[in-house]
Scaffold this motif. Structure first.
Motif, PDB file in Angstrom:
ATOM      1  N   TYR A 123       0.836  -1.204   0.000  1.00 35.54           N
ATOM      2  CA  TYR A 123       0.000   0.000   0.000  1.00 35.54           C
ATOM      3  C   TYR A 123       0.876   1.261   0.000  1.00 35.54           C
ATOM      4  N   VAL A 124       1.951   1.230   0.766  1.00 32.39           N
ATOM      5  CA  VAL A 124       2.842   2.385   0.833  1.00 32.39           C
ATOM      6  C   VAL A 124       3.499   2.622  -0.523  1.00 32.39           C
ATOM      7  N   SER A 125       3.974   1.530  -1.159  1.00 32.16           N
ATOM      8  CA  SER A 125       4.667   1.671  -2.440  1.00 32.16           C
ATOM      9  C   SER A 125       3.740   2.195  -3.533  1.00 32.16           C
ATOM     10  N   ARG A 126       2.421   1.928  -3.388  1.00 28.70           N
ATOM     11  CA  ARG A 126       1.454   2.402  -4.389  1.00 28.70           C
ATOM     12  C   ARG A 126       0.940   3.797  -4.078  1.00 28.70           C
ATOM     13  N   GLY A 127       1.402   4.386  -2.987  1.00 27.29           N
ATOM     14  CA  GLY A 127       1.002   5.738  -2.652  1.00 27.29           C
ATOM     15  C   GLY A 127      -0.298   5.846  -1.894  1.00 27.29           C
ATOM     16  N   HIS A 128      -0.829   4.694  -1.408  1.00 33.89           N
ATOM     17  CA  HIS A 128      -2.090   4.729  -0.680  1.00 33.89           C
ATOM     18  C   HIS A 128      -1.921   5.109   0.790  1.00 33.89           C
ATOM     19  N   VAL A 129      -0.735   4.861   1.335  1.00 31.25           N
ATOM     20  CA  VAL A 129      -0.486   5.156   2.749  1.00 31.25           C
ATOM     21  C   VAL A 129       0.842   5.907   2.869  1.00 31.25           C
ATOM     22  N   ASP A 130       0.776   7.045   3.532  1.00 33.67           N
ATOM     23  CA  ASP A 130       1.994   7.826   3.754  1.00 33.67           C
ATOM     24  C   ASP A 130       2.768   7.237   4.934  1.00 33.67           C
ATOM     25  N   SER A 131       4.096   7.254   4.847  1.00 32.96           N
ATOM     26  CA  SER A 131       4.921   6.776   5.966  1.00 32.96           C
ATOM     27  C   SER A 131       6.038   7.780   6.227  1.00 32.96           C
ATOM     28  N   ARG A 132       6.566   7.750   7.449  1.00 35.67           N
ATOM     29  CA  ARG A 132       7.660   8.650   7.825  1.00 35.67           C
ATOM     30  C   ARG A 132       8.556   7.912   8.809  1.00 35.67           C
ATOM     31  N   PRO A 133       9.775   8.378   8.964  1.00 39.90           N
ATOM     32  CA  PRO A 133      10.676   7.712   9.912  1.00 39.90           C
ATOM     33  C   PRO A 133      10.116   7.755  11.325  1.00 39.90           C
ATOM     34  N   GLY A 134      10.334   6.659  12.058  1.00 42.12           N
ATOM     35  CA  GLY A 134       9.878   6.608  13.443  1.00 42.12           C
ATOM     36  C   GLY A 134      10.770   7.428  14.351  1.00 42.12           C
ATOM     37  N   THR A 135      10.347   7.600  15.571  1.00 41.74           N
ATOM     38  CA  THR A 135      11.099   8.409  16.530  1.00 41.74           C
ATOM     39  C   THR A 135      12.437   7.798  16.888  1.00 41.74           C
ATOM     40  N   ASP A 136      12.545   6.455  16.730  1.00 46.56           N
ATOM     41  CA  ASP A 136      13.818   5.819  17.083  1.00 46.56           C
ATOM     42  C   ASP A 136      14.813   5.877  15.935  1.00 46.56           C
ATOM     43  N   GLY A 137      14.397   6.402  14.775  1.00 48.99           N
ATOM     44  CA  GLY A 137      15.292   6.533  13.644  1.00 48.99           C
ATOM     45  C   GLY A 137      15.504   5.256  12.855  1.00 48.99           C
ATOM     46  N   ARG A 138      15.040   4.106  13.357  1.00 53.35           N
ATOM     47  CA  ARG A 138      15.247   2.839  12.647  1.00 53.35           C
ATOM     48  C   ARG A 138      13.949   2.325  11.996  1.00 53.35           C
ATOM     49  N   SER A 139      12.819   2.472  12.694  1.00 49.61           N
ATOM     50  CA  SER A 139      11.543   1.994  12.169  1.00 49.61           C
ATOM     51  C   SER A 139      10.823   3.120  11.413  1.00 49.61           C
ATOM     52  N   ARG A 140       9.639   2.764  10.859  1.00 50.99           N
ATOM     53  CA  ARG A 140       8.832   3.770  10.176  1.00 50.99           C
ATOM     54  C   ARG A 140       7.427   3.778  10.775  1.00 50.99           C
ATOM     55  N   GLU A 141       6.757   4.913  10.626  1.00 53.11           N
ATOM     56  CA  GLU A 141       5.392   5.071  11.092  1.00 53.11           C
ATOM     57  C   GLU A 141       4.470   5.331   9.891  1.00 53.11           C
ATOM     58  N   TYR A 142       3.188   5.006  10.065  1.00 50.81           N
ATOM     59  CA  TYR A 142       2.261   5.035   8.939  1.00 50.81           C
ATOM     60  C   TYR A 142       1.030   5.881   9.293  1.00 50.81           C
ATOM     61  N   SER A 143       0.589   6.680   8.338  1.00 54.14           N
ATOM     62  CA  SER A 143      -0.480   7.657   8.554  1.00 54.14           C
ATOM     63  C   SER A 143      -1.790   6.993   8.988  1.00 54.14           C
ATOM     64  N   GLY A 144      -2.255   7.357  10.184  1.00 54.80           N
ATOM     65  CA  GLY A 144      -3.518   6.812  10.673  1.00 54.80           C
ATOM     66  C   GLY A 144      -4.692   7.247   9.816  1.00 54.80           C
ATOM     67  N   SER A 145      -4.654   8.486   9.295  1.00 53.28           N
ATOM     68  CA  SER A 145      -5.765   8.966   8.457  1.00 53.28           C
ATOM     69  C   SER A 145      -5.825   8.192   7.144  1.00 53.28           C
ATOM     70  N   ASP A 146      -4.659   7.866   6.564  1.00 53.43           N
ATOM     71  CA  ASP A 146      -4.652   7.068   5.333  1.00 53.43           C
ATOM     72  C   ASP A 146      -5.172   5.658   5.594  1.00 53.43           C
ATOM     73  N   ILE A 147      -4.824   5.113   6.759  1.00 58.66           N
ATOM     74  CA  ILE A 147      -5.317   3.776   7.113  1.00 58.66           C
ATOM     75  C   ILE A 147      -6.840   3.798   7.237  1.00 58.66           C
ATOM     76  N   GLU A 148      -7.387   4.832   7.910  1.00 56.76           N
ATOM     77  CA  GLU A 148      -8.839   4.938   8.065  1.00 56.76           C
ATOM     78  C   GLU A 148      -9.522   5.108   6.707  1.00 56.76           C
ATOM     79  N   ARG A 149      -8.877   5.873   5.822  1.00 55.17           N
ATOM     80  CA  ARG A 149      -9.455   6.094   4.492  1.00 55.17           C
ATOM     81  C   ARG A 149      -9.526   4.771   3.717  1.00 55.17           C
ATOM     82  N   LEU A 150      -8.504   3.956   3.820  1.00 58.42           N
ATOM     83  CA  LEU A 150      -8.504   2.650   3.154  1.00 58.42           C
ATOM     84  C   LEU A 150      -9.604   1.752   3.707  1.00 58.42           C
ATOM     85  N   ILE A 151      -9.779   1.785   5.022  1.00 58.10           N
ATOM     86  CA  ILE A 151     -10.820   0.963   5.653  1.00 58.10           C
ATOM     87  C   ILE A 151     -12.196   1.413   5.171  1.00 58.10           C
ATOM     88  N   GLU A 152     -12.434   2.733   5.135  1.00 59.85           N
ATOM     89  CA  GLU A 152     -13.723   3.248   4.677  1.00 59.85           C
ATOM     90  C   GLU A 152     -13.981   2.852   3.227  1.00 59.85           C
TER      91      GLU A 152
END
Length: 405
Positions: free
Chosen positions: A25-54
């Motif tokens: 989903y991220v690679s297709r542009g459906h979900v935005d992601s950004r680096p996590g606070t620890d600098g190693r992991s990534r975080e994913y947009s909750g609003s994009d996740i909700e939009r996909l569910i809807e």
């Protein structure tokens, strides 16, 4: 809607998918992601996740709506022919009940439903003699009207003029001739320029000045009722380019089923059974206690009662045929409403007419089929002129195929 960011595991869990699917989903542009606070992991947009569910839930809802639309559900195609409201139905914006209560004939109703404008196809359509193959059907006196009509339609198509013409005038002239020939075949007679309600009433050989007017009222009320099963079958056939004869044959075949036109015959048998002896209330209670259905009762589109039946029963009372029979029918209708809380429908009213005039169930079916042929032809004409093929999709729920890896 959520605006915070989720961990990969939280995002995948909310979506109900694997991590690999989340990354897709991220690679297709459906979900935005950004680096996590620890600098190693990534975080994913909750609003994009909700939009996909809807979006996914809306898709399921659309699929469910499509499935339910085939059983008294959402509209599946557009039409300008008829509209149903809780208080009655309309033909191209005109109240069918008002037409029935005025002096409108079935021919008037056909011109309206077929959108003829100033053109009158009944005025210029010549009466042709039956082909020998069709005329011979009149000799089979044991054939029920619908069976005779079903046998005649393909034979009449063999020498019909302009069966595949694209001319609107040709098509409507063709429809007018077919309607007249249908009525004649139902009545086991030859085509006639006599108004259809008079022709049907005359075929029963009953001396009653009010009967033709009652038949006229019933024919107008029966002319169309939106996308019922037989009208839909007619449209499917017409959408393939089939002729009006072939499309009407599809409608007639559908009408013959016990859950459609056969409901009128069941209502007649019910009236006959309930009134064969006294105490109809006791007999209705017995049926209800056994869990039997009560024919001729209620309609899914009219929660407050079928207004067509109300209009027709009022018209029947005005003609006053066999006062004793009419009184018994009215008593039965009152009993049905008192015990079931639901009013009689059009099937009951048509059967009541036949019973009140000491006719058989075929008489009620003749009225229904003659009237409804007008609507079938309207739907066939509209579908032909749209040029579109009706081809719905099915939701496969059977065993899935196994592919070799």
């Amino acid at each position: 809607m959520r605006t915070d960011y989720l961990s990969a595991q939280e995002a995948a869990s909310r979506l109900g998918v694997s991590l690999a699917t989340l990354y897709a989903y991220v690679s297709r542009g459906h979900v935005d992601s950004r680096p996590g606070t620890d600098g190693r992991s990534r975080e994913y947009s909750g609003s994009d996740i909700e939009r996909l569910i809807e979006r996914r839930q809306a898709g399921r809802g659309a699929a469910q709506a499509a499935a339910h639309s085939l059983a008294w559900g959402l509209p599946v195609l557009e039409t300008r022919i008829s509209l149903i409201r809780s208080h009655g139905h309309y033909y191209r914006g005109q109240s069918a009940i008002a037409l029935a209560e005025s002096d409108a004939t079935l021919e008037d109703t056909a011109r309206l439903l077929w959108d003829c404008g100033e053109h009158d196809p009944f005025a210029i359509t010549p009466m042709r003699q039956w082909p020998e193959s069709v005329a011979s059907l009149l000799c089979h006196h044991t054939l029920p009207p619908l069976a005779r009509m079903a046998a005649a339609l393909p034979l009449l198509a063999l020498d019909a003029e302009h069966p595949h013409s694209s001319s609107p005038l040709h098509r409507r002239n063709y429809a007018a001739q077919l309607l007249r020939e249908t009525v004649a075949m139902l009545c086991a007679t030859h085509p006639d320029a006599l108004p259809i309600h008079q022709q049907i009433a005359a075929s029963w050989h009953i001396e009653d000045a009010g009967l033709p007017e009652l038949v006229r009222c019933a024919l107008v009320l029966c002319a169309d009722h939106e996308l019922n099963a037989s009208a839909f079958a007619t449209r499917v056939a017409a959408s393939t380019g089939a002729s009006l004869h072939a499309a009407a044959s599809a409608g007639l075949a559908t009408l013959s089923g016990p859950h459609h036109g056969g409901a009128t015959a069941r209502a007649y048998a019910f009236i006959q059974d309930m009134l064969s002896e006294g105490h109809p209330a006791d007999k209705v209670r017995e049926r209800l206690q056994r869990g039997d259905t009560i024919p001729g009762l209620g309609h899914p589109l009219y929660a407050e009662g079928d207004p067509r039946a109300t209009t027709l029963m009022n018209a029947l009372r005005e003609t006053r045929p066999h006062p004793a029979r009419l009184a018994h029918i009215q008593k039965l209708a009152d009993v049905m409403q008192a015990l079931c809380g639901t009013r009689p429908n059009l099937d009951f009213a048509l059967a009541a007419i036949a019973y009140a005039y000491d006719l058989d169930a075929d008489a009620a079916m003749t009225i229904f089929a003659a009237g409804r042929m007008t609507g079938w032809l309207a739907h066939a004409l509209e579908q032909q002129e749209s040029g579109s093929l009706i081809r719905p999709r099915a939701n496969y729920v059977g065993r899935m195929p196994v592919r070799d890896e």
